[in-house]
Enzyme design. Structure first.
Site, PDB file in Angstrom:
ATOM      1  N   SER A 179     -29.492   0.349 -17.768  1.00 47.15           N
ATOM      2  CA  SER A 179     -28.431  -0.590 -18.139  1.00 47.15           C
ATOM      3  C   SER A 179     -28.982  -1.959 -18.532  1.00 47.15           C
ATOM      4  O   SER A 179     -29.966  -2.430 -17.967  1.00 47.15           O
ATOM      5  CB  SER A 179     -27.474  -0.759 -16.953  1.00 47.15           C
ATOM      6  OG  SER A 179     -26.649  -1.883 -17.138  1.00 47.15           O
ATOM      7  N   TYR A 223     -25.830  -3.858 -24.067  1.00 46.03           N
ATOM      8  CA  TYR A 223     -24.598  -4.616 -24.262  1.00 46.03           C
ATOM      9  C   TYR A 223     -24.968  -5.658 -25.294  1.00 46.03           C
ATOM     10  O   TYR A 223     -25.726  -6.586 -25.009  1.00 46.03           O
ATOM     11  CB  TYR A 223     -24.139  -5.273 -22.958  1.00 46.03           C
ATOM     12  CG  TYR A 223     -23.395  -4.330 -22.037  1.00 46.03           C
ATOM     13  CD1 TYR A 223     -22.357  -3.537 -22.511  1.00 46.03           C
ATOM     14  CD2 TYR A 223     -23.715  -4.250 -20.684  1.00 46.03           C
ATOM     15  CE1 TYR A 223     -21.662  -2.678 -21.675  1.00 46.03           C
ATOM     16  CE2 TYR A 223     -23.017  -3.400 -19.835  1.00 46.03           C
ATOM     17  CZ  TYR A 223     -21.989  -2.624 -20.337  1.00 46.03           C
ATOM     18  OH  TYR A 223     -21.309  -1.794 -19.504  1.00 46.03           O
ATOM     19  N   THR A 266     -23.359   0.339 -25.958  1.00 43.08           N
ATOM     20  CA  THR A 266     -22.050   0.601 -25.332  1.00 43.08           C
ATOM     21  C   THR A 266     -20.990  -0.193 -26.083  1.00 43.08           C
ATOM     22  O   THR A 266     -21.073  -1.422 -26.171  1.00 43.08           O
ATOM     23  CB  THR A 266     -22.102   0.218 -23.841  1.00 43.08           C
ATOM     24  OG1 THR A 266     -23.063   1.063 -23.215  1.00 43.08           O
ATOM     25  CG2 THR A 266     -20.749   0.405 -23.165  1.00 43.08           C
ATOM     26  N   HIS A 268     -16.204   5.471 -19.971  1.00 47.40           N
ATOM     27  CA  HIS A 268     -16.810   4.548 -19.012  1.00 47.40           C
ATOM     28  C   HIS A 268     -16.346   4.880 -17.590  1.00 47.40           C
ATOM     29  O   HIS A 268     -16.143   4.004 -16.753  1.00 47.40           O
ATOM     30  CB  HIS A 268     -16.406   3.105 -19.379  1.00 47.40           C
ATOM     31  CG  HIS A 268     -17.474   2.072 -19.170  1.00 47.40           C
ATOM     32  ND1 HIS A 268     -18.170   1.499 -20.193  1.00 47.40           N
ATOM     33  CD2 HIS A 268     -17.961   1.485 -18.040  1.00 47.40           C
ATOM     34  CE1 HIS A 268     -19.016   0.588 -19.715  1.00 47.40           C
ATOM     35  NE2 HIS A 268     -18.921   0.577 -18.399  1.00 47.40           N
ATOM     36  N   LYS A 296     -22.160   4.553 -27.236  1.00 48.17           N
ATOM     37  CA  LYS A 296     -21.581   5.076 -25.991  1.00 48.17           C
ATOM     38  C   LYS A 296     -20.170   4.538 -25.830  1.00 48.17           C
ATOM     39  O   LYS A 296     -19.963   3.318 -25.870  1.00 48.17           O
ATOM     40  CB  LYS A 296     -22.445   4.637 -24.802  1.00 48.17           C
ATOM     41  CG  LYS A 296     -21.871   4.992 -23.437  1.00 48.17           C
ATOM     42  CD  LYS A 296     -22.862   4.685 -22.326  1.00 48.17           C
ATOM     43  CE  LYS A 296     -22.328   5.021 -20.960  1.00 48.17           C
ATOM     44  NZ  LYS A 296     -21.343   4.062 -20.450  1.00 48.17           N
TER      45      LYS A 296
HETATM   46  C1  FNR Z   1     -20.928   1.939 -15.134  1.00 46.98           C
HETATM   47  N1  FNR Z   1     -21.074   2.266 -16.483  1.00 46.98           N
HETATM   48  C2  FNR Z   1     -21.862   1.484 -17.284  1.00 46.98           C
HETATM   49  N2  FNR Z   1     -22.023   1.811 -18.603  1.00 46.98           N
HETATM   50  C3  FNR Z   1     -22.819   1.088 -19.401  1.00 46.98           C
HETATM   51  O1  FNR Z   1     -22.949   1.409 -20.571  1.00 46.98           O
HETATM   52  N3  FNR Z   1     -23.505   0.022 -18.889  1.00 46.98           N
HETATM   53  C4  FNR Z   1     -23.397  -0.373 -17.600  1.00 46.98           C
HETATM   54  O2  FNR Z   1     -24.021  -1.326 -17.172  1.00 46.98           O
HETATM   55  C5  FNR Z   1     -22.520   0.350 -16.765  1.00 46.98           C
HETATM   56  N4  FNR Z   1     -22.318  -0.016 -15.471  1.00 46.98           N
HETATM   57  C6  FNR Z   1     -21.556   0.773 -14.636  1.00 46.98           C
HETATM   58  C7  FNR Z   1     -21.418   0.421 -13.300  1.00 46.98           C
HETATM   59  C8  FNR Z   1     -20.715   1.262 -12.445  1.00 46.98           C
HETATM   60  C9  FNR Z   1     -20.606   0.880 -10.992  1.00 46.98           C
HETATM   61  C10 FNR Z   1     -20.129   2.449 -12.927  1.00 46.98           C
HETATM   62  C11 FNR Z   1     -19.413   3.403 -12.015  1.00 46.98           C
HETATM   63  C12 FNR Z   1     -20.236   2.774 -14.254  1.00 46.98           C
HETATM   64  C13 FNR Z   1     -20.476   3.507 -17.017  1.00 46.98           C
HETATM   65  C14 FNR Z   1     -21.425   4.686 -16.826  1.00 46.98           C
HETATM   66  O3  FNR Z   1     -22.521   4.608 -17.709  1.00 46.98           O
HETATM   67  C15 FNR Z   1     -20.706   6.025 -17.102  1.00 46.98           C
HETATM   68  O4  FNR Z   1     -20.061   5.951 -18.339  1.00 46.98           O
HETATM   69  C16 FNR Z   1     -19.702   6.336 -16.007  1.00 46.98           C
HETATM   70  O5  FNR Z   1     -20.273   6.123 -14.736  1.00 46.98           O
HETATM   71  C17 FNR Z   1     -19.232   7.776 -16.105  1.00 46.98           C
HETATM   72  O6  FNR Z   1     -18.217   8.039 -15.197  1.00 46.98           O
HETATM   73  P1  FNR Z   1     -18.486   8.837 -13.822  1.00 46.98           P
HETATM   74  O7  FNR Z   1     -18.880  10.234 -14.164  1.00 46.98           O
HETATM   75  O8  FNR Z   1     -19.546   8.110 -13.090  1.00 46.98           O
HETATM   76  O9  FNR Z   1     -17.168   8.770 -13.103  1.00 46.98           O
END
Ligand code: FNR
Length: 389
Positions: free
Chosen positions: A131, A155, A181, A285, A261
């Protein structure tokens, strides 16, 4: 056969052999129990941050429910002794069609944060997507992840010098792709975080890549003042003006493959392909952005039909087991990103916890494939599933 070259499914042998010697698994093997134990271990803010989703959390639940509506129809008496999950994706050699999803601010879950995740992943041989908003720099994460494939999640900052600098840093640190993303121009309306009135960036979490960035530091009057660093991060982070045309600029910045994404509409997928994007992550997400949005798995078949022959298609949001990964592959994904479940392993056991979660997940995927009569991810297709209302 050496232990390392055994199929992933053979992990069960190790667990039973350890049991015969009186040792039980360090982490819960049931995914539901793993989540419950991790929730107990975290403080309110960390629990709310990882578990929370947008609004009524309807999309979070829809993600999970979508997987339940597809049932696997296993086929019998096919020789499945010789199997492999190995997958080549956009030039990266993956041990399985699985990578860890980018999840920010991992110091909330373990003191070593992303470094523990990277060490756990490389111990299991798994690829990661790191990330932008991490508590360790992208360079340190890449070093901790060694030779296993890592991609960088961007980002896209609203300051183009910072964007150029971050992409160049990712390239020189050995990242194999840039995953932009596109669903997070603003944080979604997440009641759990709002109730705690908690945004990690405000207390200086998740900013390691920014405060170390030379282009960002050049903007600061005192680059070593943490307060100014946080302020700069908050200034460059949101980028609601981003449009498709900006992708042309990104393509000029790097020769790495670019993925988007957060794509859910087939027309966006077609536009991405026409703009020279190499892959997509079909994702909402984890239900954290638009409450009421379509479940990721429900969006997948139309996107795969539209661009699946041209682009690498990954899926996340709601993947909770090897069987879920199998279903996503059957509906047109080339790979899945595992999200929250590895954070539960991180919270309970640091690097070892992450490694164990990965090994359990791959064991389940390998066994699901084998017990369904298939031996390679490429053989897993729609014919393996039935849809149930
Ligand atoms: C994320 N996700 C996320 N995505 C991204 O592109 N950059 C990021 O920094 C983050 N940070 C983040 C923090 C937390 C606490 C969560 C739960 C999720 C989204 C992540 O990449 C992914 O899309 C989701 O976690 C998918 O959903 P599930 O399967 O974890 O429920």
């Amino acid at each position: 056969m050496s232990e390392a070259s055994l199929p992933f499914g053979d992990y069960y042998r190790q667990i039973y052999a350890a049991g015969a010697a009186g040792e039980s698994p360090a982490l819960p093997v049931s995914w539901a129990e793993l989540e419950a134990r991790a929730q107990e271990a975290l403080d309110d803010r960390a629990r709310g941050y990882v578990s929370g989703s947008a609004g009524t959390e309807d999309t979070y639940r829809a993600n999970l429910d979508a997987f339940r509506r597809w049932r696997i129809v296993p086929r019998m008496l096919r020789d499945v002794a010789d199997r492999s999950l190995a997958t080549k994706l956009l030039g990266s050699e993956l041990i399985a069609p699985v990578m860890l999803a980018p999840i920010g601010v991992q110091s909330l879950f373990h003191p070593e944060g992303e470094l523990a995740t990277a060490r756990g992943a490389v111990a299991a041989g798994l690829g990661i997507v790191a990330s932008s908003v991490s508590d360790n720099s992208l360079e340190d994460i890449a070093a901790a992840h060694g030779d296993a494939p890592h991609w960088f999640q961007l980002y896209w900052p609203n300051d183009s010098d910072v964007a150029v600098s971050m992409v160049a840093r990712a390239e020189s640190a050995g990242y194999g792709a840039i995953v932009v993303t596109v669903d997070n121009a603003f944080p979604g309306w997440k009641p759990r975080d709002l109730q705690e009135a908690y945004l990690p960036g405000l207390e200086g979490r998740g900013v390691a890549n920014y405060v170390k960035d030379p282009a960002l530091r050049a903007r600061m009057s005192n680059p070593d003042d943490p307060g100014e660093g946080i302020g700069m991060f908050l200034t460059v982070f949101p980028n609601p003006s981003l449009t498709w045309d900006d992708l042309d600029t990104l393509r000029e910045m790097t020769s790495l493959p670019i993925l988007l994404k957060g794509v859910l509409h087939p027309e966006d997928a077609v536009e991405a392909r026409d703009r020279g994007v190499a892959g997509l992550v079909v994702s909402n997400h984890g239900g954290r952005q638009v409450d009421g949005a379509i479940a990721s798995l429900d969006a997948l078949p139309d996107i795969a039909a539209a661009v699946g022959d041209d682009l690498a298609i990954l899926l996340d949001s709601g993947v909770r087991s090897g069987a879920d990964a199998f279903k996503a592959l059957a509906l047109g994904a080339d790979a899945v990103l595992l999200g929250r479940p590895y954070v539960w392993g991180l919270a309970l056991g640091g690097a070892e916890g992450v490694e164990t979660v990965i090994r359990m997940f791959l064991a389940e995927l390998d066994l699901t494939m084998a017990l369904s009569g298939l031996t390679r991810p490429a053989e897993i297709d729609r014919a393996a599933l039935e849809h149930r209302a």
